[in-house]
Design a protein around this motif. Structure first.
Motif, PDB file in Angstrom:
ATOM      1  N   SER A 191      73.999   4.959  15.564  1.00 39.21           N
ATOM      2  CA  SER A 191      73.461   3.810  16.161  1.00 39.21           C
ATOM      3  C   SER A 191      72.966   4.240  17.559  1.00 39.21           C
ATOM      4  N   ARG A 192      73.202   5.299  18.194  1.00 35.45           N
ATOM      5  CA  ARG A 192      72.547   5.627  19.625  1.00 35.45           C
ATOM      6  C   ARG A 192      71.460   6.351  19.205  1.00 35.45           C
ATOM      7  N   GLY A 193      71.100   6.741  17.933  1.00 39.06           N
ATOM      8  CA  GLY A 193      69.889   7.780  17.656  1.00 39.06           C
ATOM      9  C   GLY A 193      70.307   9.120  18.145  1.00 39.06           C
ATOM     10  N   ILE A 194      71.515   9.453  18.255  1.00 40.90           N
ATOM     11  CA  ILE A 194      72.135  10.949  18.547  1.00 40.90           C
ATOM     12  C   ILE A 194      72.208  11.843  17.344  1.00 40.90           C
ATOM     13  N   PRO A 195      71.281  12.857  17.224  1.00 42.84           N
ATOM     14  CA  PRO A 195      71.566  13.582  16.028  1.00 42.84           C
ATOM     15  C   PRO A 195      72.894  14.389  16.225  1.00 42.84           C
ATOM     16  N   TYR A 196      73.802  14.478  15.080  1.00 44.57           N
ATOM     17  CA  TYR A 196      75.086  15.193  15.083  1.00 44.57           C
ATOM     18  C   TYR A 196      75.258  15.937  13.772  1.00 44.57           C
ATOM     19  N   ALA A 197      76.182  16.651  13.939  1.00 44.42           N
ATOM     20  CA  ALA A 197      76.780  17.656  12.594  1.00 44.42           C
ATOM     21  C   ALA A 197      78.412  17.280  12.788  1.00 44.42           C
ATOM     22  N   ALA A 198      78.965  17.122  11.488  1.00 45.08           N
ATOM     23  CA  ALA A 198      80.389  16.797  11.456  1.00 45.08           C
ATOM     24  C   ALA A 198      81.423  18.168  10.895  1.00 45.08           C
ATOM     25  N   TYR A 199      82.318  18.305  11.457  1.00 48.15           N
ATOM     26  CA  TYR A 199      83.032  19.505  11.045  1.00 48.15           C
ATOM     27  C   TYR A 199      84.632  19.023  10.833  1.00 48.15           C
ATOM     28  N   ASP A 200      85.285  19.377   9.744  1.00 55.77           N
ATOM     29  CA  ASP A 200      86.511  18.811   9.520  1.00 55.77           C
ATOM     30  C   ASP A 200      87.713  19.769  10.126  1.00 55.77           C
ATOM     31  N   SER A 201      87.234  20.734  10.781  1.00 51.60           N
ATOM     32  CA  SER A 201      88.148  21.723  11.486  1.00 51.60           C
ATOM     33  C   SER A 201      87.489  22.606  12.224  1.00 51.60           C
ATOM     34  N   ALA A 202      88.037  23.121  13.174  1.00 53.37           N
ATOM     35  CA  ALA A 202      87.680  24.073  14.201  1.00 53.37           C
ATOM     36  C   ALA A 202      87.211  25.254  13.514  1.00 53.37           C
ATOM     37  N   GLU A 203      87.852  25.674  12.452  1.00 50.89           N
ATOM     38  CA  GLU A 203      87.539  26.912  11.855  1.00 50.89           C
ATOM     39  C   GLU A 203      86.183  26.703  11.160  1.00 50.89           C
ATOM     40  N   SER A 204      85.818  25.449  10.541  1.00 48.29           N
ATOM     41  CA  SER A 204      84.560  25.299  10.007  1.00 48.29           C
ATOM     42  C   SER A 204      83.322  25.172  11.146  1.00 48.29           C
ATOM     43  N   PHE A 205      83.791  24.745  12.329  1.00 44.80           N
ATOM     44  CA  PHE A 205      82.850  24.667  13.391  1.00 44.80           C
ATOM     45  C   PHE A 205      82.566  26.224  13.991  1.00 44.80           C
ATOM     46  N   LEU A 206      83.447  27.125  14.174  1.00 44.71           N
ATOM     47  CA  LEU A 206      83.311  28.365  14.710  1.00 44.71           C
ATOM     48  C   LEU A 206      82.598  29.181  13.668  1.00 44.71           C
ATOM     49  N   ALA A 207      82.877  29.021  12.358  1.00 42.55           N
ATOM     50  CA  ALA A 207      82.054  29.804  11.258  1.00 42.55           C
ATOM     51  C   ALA A 207      80.707  29.363  11.370  1.00 42.55           C
ATOM     52  N   ALA A 208      80.121  28.053  11.716  1.00 42.40           N
ATOM     53  CA  ALA A 208      78.836  27.860  11.894  1.00 42.40           C
ATOM     54  C   ALA A 208      78.414  28.118  13.088  1.00 42.40           C
ATOM     55  N   TRP A 209      79.085  28.275  14.243  1.00 39.77           N
ATOM     56  CA  TRP A 209      78.527  28.352  15.696  1.00 39.77           C
ATOM     57  C   TRP A 209      77.607  29.826  15.692  1.00 39.77           C
ATOM     58  N   THR A 210      76.766  29.849  16.369  1.00 39.89           N
ATOM     59  CA  THR A 210      76.045  30.888  16.999  1.00 39.89           C
ATOM     60  C   THR A 210      75.366  30.686  18.242  1.00 39.89           C
ATOM     61  N   PRO A 211      75.044  31.740  18.740  1.00 36.37           N
ATOM     62  CA  PRO A 211      74.616  31.710  20.337  1.00 36.37           C
ATOM     63  C   PRO A 211      73.417  30.582  20.451  1.00 36.37           C
ATOM     64  N   ALA A 212      72.839  30.483  19.339  1.00 40.46           N
ATOM     65  CA  ALA A 212      71.770  29.450  19.168  1.00 40.46           C
ATOM     66  C   ALA A 212      71.907  27.861  19.235  1.00 40.46           C
TER      67      ALA A 212
END
Length: 198
Positions: A25-46
């Protein structure tokens, strides 16, 4: 660098959906993760933008996720969410470098505004780091002689004095100085000094 977005990390489907709706609703791009593990797996320095991180999740907690991000030298701003009002916990996370801390239920507009501010901060930090990296890359192209001349130019010394100190001809100093300015992408000693300011 990846496109900046808010990275929503929460194991509660309803909360994740509500946050996704808010950001859309605010026009903010996002990505959603259902766990810290899934976010950490997707995280890169970029990975860029900010992280909206639930404090208490099954598996890796928000705090442990934050610690792992710090270990990985991530500078992503982190906004913590918690359903368990814990003021000492909030204070300790802020002291460790968290960007903000919200207790559920929270004010949607306040959170969205803080997410925008966190993303803006990340963008500024990345731009500053890119400038520093660019300057370091330019310096790495200089020869040993060009570095010597750069140091003397930064001390305000004239070509004749530099030539005398290095026991080389003034014409040689002029050639090296021109190469130095070209490689550093500056036109004057003042521009060079400003570029190298800490």
């Amino acid at each position: 660098m990846s496109a900046p977005q808010a990275h929503l990390v929460d194991d509660d489907d309803a909360i994740r959906d509500a946050l996704a709706w808010l950001l859309t609703s605010r026009g903010i791009p996002y990505a959603a993760y259902d766990s810290a593990e899934s976010f950490l797996a997707a995280w890169t320095p970029a990975t860029s933008g900010c992280v909206v991180l639930d404090m208490r999740m099954t598996g890796i907690s928000g705090l442990d996720c934050f610690d792992q991000l710090l270990e990985r030298k991530s500078a992503l701003p982190v906004i913590f969410l918690t359903g368990h009002g814990d003021v000492p916990l909030a204070v300790s996370t802020l002291k460790k470098g968290a960007f903000d801390f919200f207790e559920k239920p929270l004010n949607d507009n306040d959170l969205a505004t803080r997410i925008e501010e966190a993303m803006a901060l990340d963008a500024r930090q990345r731009a500053a780091n890119a400038t520093v990296d660019s300057v370091k890359a330019r310096i790495s192209t200089l020869t040993t002689r060009e570095r010597q001349i750069m140091e003397l130019v930064l001390l305000g010394k004239f070509n004749k004095v530099i030539a005398d100190e290095l026991n080389i001809s003034m014409r040689t100093v002029e050639v090296h100085r021109a190469n130095l300015f070209d490689k550093m992408q500056v036109k004057t000693a003042v521009e060079l000094a400003n570029l190298l300011k800490p």
